[in-house]
Design a protein around this motif. Structure first.
Motif, PDB file in Angstrom:
ATOM      1  N   GLU A 191     -41.590-118.803   1.227  1.00 14.51           N
ATOM      2  CA  GLU A 191     -42.544-118.815   0.227  1.00 14.51           C
ATOM      3  C   GLU A 191     -42.590-117.245  -0.277  1.00 14.51           C
ATOM      4  N   GLU A 192     -42.609-117.131  -1.559  1.00 15.08           N
ATOM      5  CA  GLU A 192     -42.930-115.680  -2.132  1.00 15.08           C
ATOM      6  C   GLU A 192     -43.272-115.995  -3.473  1.00 15.08           C
ATOM      7  N   SER A 193     -44.658-115.188  -3.621  1.00 14.41           N
ATOM      8  CA  SER A 193     -45.200-115.141  -4.996  1.00 14.41           C
ATOM      9  C   SER A 193     -45.469-116.474  -5.596  1.00 14.41           C
ATOM     10  N   GLY A 194     -45.675-117.566  -4.839  1.00 18.30           N
ATOM     11  CA  GLY A 194     -45.903-118.681  -5.442  1.00 18.30           C
ATOM     12  C   GLY A 194     -44.748-119.678  -5.259  1.00 18.30           C
ATOM     13  N   PHE A 195     -43.339-118.982  -5.446  1.00 19.18           N
ATOM     14  CA  PHE A 195     -42.133-120.008  -5.297  1.00 19.18           C
ATOM     15  C   PHE A 195     -41.919-120.542  -3.995  1.00 19.18           C
TER      16      PHE A 195
END
Length: 257
Positions: free
Chosen positions: A245-249
């Motif tokens: 996960e990163e920045s909501g992705f």
């Protein structure tokens, strides 16, 4: 970026911290299975929350910096990138490039400096003056049916492409395409679609792995899903392998069960 799954007591605590992962860490996380002489077909696609595979005809509006990093790593691990002709036209495909960061890894695996671009096209309706054909680091492959127009085959070969017959009449057989690539030593396969091609691979039962980036976006409209092909008699089950996960992705990875 942080790992959400799998959670393992043997893993380093840093794997679950929200930090920037190195290219080597991502390459290890997405490594192809070891062994086997047949092709392993991995798909890499992005989707909005409401299931759109593109916005305005292109996938880029749904992407992110982290998605593009993973996109680059998956390409760097592959022997061949398999793509449909429509995606080549819409996305303006160019030859894959050699990346210094992966040079030693590819050399150790016996791979060429860059992956082959393998285009699946029954009609061979492509621009053979484009860099994909005139300036590739590794010769572009064209997989087509034995009913392809001879003049188009000749034009493709004159442009420097290698034409591979992988189907009867005016269609390409997905399973035969994978087999033809494997026979040429191209066993680590990555397909970036589009949805029609991915649907054909799924229907043929040759899709081994799906790397799906889920974007925290709602696109609405009438965009297709990541697959758009014949209905399977029974939906095929895939098992969750990992989630980053990163920045909501969410960057998910599923393997055929």
């Amino acid at each position: 970026m942080r790992r959400l799954f799998p959670l393992s007591p043997e893993s380093s605590p840093s794997a679950y911290e929200d930090r920037e992962w190195s290219l080597d860490e991502l390459a290890d996380a997405y490594a192809y299975p070891a062994g086997g002489s047949g092709g392993w077909l991995r798909a890499n696609m992005v989707s909005s929350l409401d299931g759109a595979a593109h916005h305005g005809g292109r996938s880029q509006p749904l992407s992110s910096a982290a998605d593009m990093r993973i996109f680059g790593v998956l390409r760097a691990l592959a022997d061949a990138i398999v793509v449909g002709a429509e995606t080549v036209r819409q996305e303006g495909y160019r030859p894959a490039r050699a990346r210094e960061a992966f040079a030693a890894r590819r050399a150790a695996a016996g791979q060429a400096p860059a992956p082959v671009i393998a285009v699946i096209s029954a009609s061979l309706d492509l621009d053979f003056t484009a860099p994909l054909f005139t300036a590739p680091l590794v010769r572009t492959l064209l997989l087509t049916g034995d009913g392809a127009v001879p003049e188009r085959i000749a034009a493709a070969r004159a442009a420097g492409a290698e034409v591979v017959i992988a189907g009867a009449g005016n269609r390409v057989d997905p399973a035969r395409a994978v087999a033809e690539l494997a026979e040429r030593g191209l066993t680590r396969l990555l397909t970036e679609g589009g949805p029609k091609l991915l649907g054909q691979f799924a229907s043929a039962g040759v899709l081994d792995e799906v790397c799906l980036s889920l974007a925290p976006l709602v696109a609405s409209g009438d965009a297709s899903r990541i697959t758009n092909g014949p209905v399977l008699v029974e939906p095929e089950r895939f098992a969750l392998a990992s989630v980053l996960e990163e920045s909501g992705f969410l960057f998910t990875r599923y393997r055929r069960a």
